[in-house]
Design an enzyme around this catalytic site. Structure first.
Site, PDB file in Angstrom:
ATOM      1  N   TYR A  11      35.062 -48.391  13.173  1.00 35.18           N
ATOM      2  CA  TYR A  11      34.710 -47.528  12.037  1.00 35.18           C
ATOM      3  C   TYR A  11      33.598 -46.560  12.420  1.00 35.18           C
ATOM      4  O   TYR A  11      33.687 -45.352  12.170  1.00 35.18           O
ATOM      5  CB  TYR A  11      34.276 -48.397  10.856  1.00 35.18           C
ATOM      6  N   SER A  23      29.480 -41.307   7.090  1.00 37.89           N
ATOM      7  CA  SER A  23      28.778 -42.550   6.765  1.00 37.89           C
ATOM      8  C   SER A  23      27.477 -42.578   7.555  1.00 37.89           C
ATOM      9  O   SER A  23      27.355 -41.903   8.583  1.00 37.89           O
ATOM     10  CB  SER A  23      29.645 -43.758   7.127  1.00 37.89           C
TER      11      SER A  23
END
Length: 326
Positions: free
Chosen positions: A206, A193
């Protein structure tokens, strides 16, 4: 020539000088990059013709980007292995794939996998290799997210996210790596990401897991470069999937909402096509995002003080919005 005419010529002359300077400075950089890009496109087309019959293992294949990746590689003639926790959803994806008009077409294989159960992964790989005896392309896509600030996130939640997003992919990669080394070929793709490149408020768990994945991919890439094994790390921005809907809160309960940023994110189908190109071109590291995320990435590395100030402002904004909603 009149003075007025000379004045009219001056801007043109200045622009010519500017173009010459820019051309002199940029050409040594731009030309090699253009040649590399052309070579990558040529190689991509060459390897695309070699895709039919390749074995592709995709984790998190029951929905979202994983499902889109399954469609892309199945249409390319690959032998696709679908892995995720929800077997019923995997069977749905398999049924959708079989309905496609594809030639050659290899029936997809469904194998349940829980990345949180690290001890079960070696046995899972044994089942994978029993099907086709090899995996040509491993796509580590499975993962979960969290929507909470650091102070309100239980350590158990931090641990769960790290196990699923990082250690699960690490364990699967390590279990499959010996077979790739033995064959002298393979491609491992990590779906990370942009938050593995820079961190934002209320995404600490995350982002930490994706930073870890990025570091692991970079180290692995160097170690297997001389073994004809390629490693790619893909860092997308927001994608229109159920990631936020299935995310956890700080206490571990279901977040159960689709964020506005997620709803406005890129199409998972388009991203899947870009990932296919990344693998075909053997690109080691790519960012696929909007301009805003790319600016944030460069700010983080080129002007960190400004980046930190912007993130602090964003944290206050998110905190105030959360207070109003409760």
């Amino acid at each position: 020539m009149k003075v007025q005419d000379m004045d009219k010529c001056a801007p043109s002359s200045d622009w010519n000088v500017l173009y010459w300077v820019l051309g002199t400075v940029l050409m040594p950089v731009a030309l090699p990059l253009a040649i590399i890009n052309i070579w990558q496109r040529f190689q991509a087309q060459k390897f695309r013709n070699q895709l039919p019959g390749k074995v592709v293992l995709i984790t998190g294949a029951s929905s979202g980007l994983g499902e889109s990746l399954a469609h892309v590689f199945y249409r390319a003639g690959c032998r696709v292995i679908l892995a995720a926790r929800r077997t019923q959803e995997l069977e749905r994806v398999k049924k959708d794939l079989l309905a496609l008009d594809v030639d050659p077409a290899y029936p997809p294989t469904v194998l349940p996998l829980d990345l949180a159960e690290l001890n079960s992964i070696p046995e899972f790989v044994t089942r994978v290799l029993a099907v086709y005896n090899q995996v040509d392309i491993l796509i580590n896509n499975g993962g979960i997210s969290v929507r909470a600030d650091v102070a309100s996130t239980a350590v158990d939640v931090d641990l769960k996210v790290m196990v699923v997003n990082y250690f699960g992919s690490v364990a699967l990669t390590k279990a499959l790596l010996p077979s790739m080394v033995k064959r002298g070929s393979g491609h491992i793709c990590f779906i990370s990401s942009v938050q593995g490149k820079f961190a934002i408020p209320q995404r600490a768990a995350y982002s930490a897991s994706k930073h870890a994945m990025q570091a692991f991919a970079d180290s692995l890439r160097a170690e297997v470069a001389n073994k004809n094994i390629n490693v790619s790390c893909v860092s997308p921005g927001y994608i229109r999937t159920q990631l936020s809907l299935n995310a956890l809160t700080g206490s571990g309960s279901s977040y159960g909402k689709v964020d506005e940023t997620t709803a406005k994110g890129m199409s998972p189908d388009k991203l899947a096509e870009r990932i296919l190109q990344c693998i075909l071109r053997k690109e080691p590291d790519i960012i696929v995002s909007d301009v805003q995320a790319k600016i944030a990435y460069y700010l983080r590395h080129l002007c960190p003080s400004l980046y930190f100030w912007i993130m602090a402002k964003r944290a206050v904004k998110l905190e105030n919005a959360e207070k109003k909603s409760t």
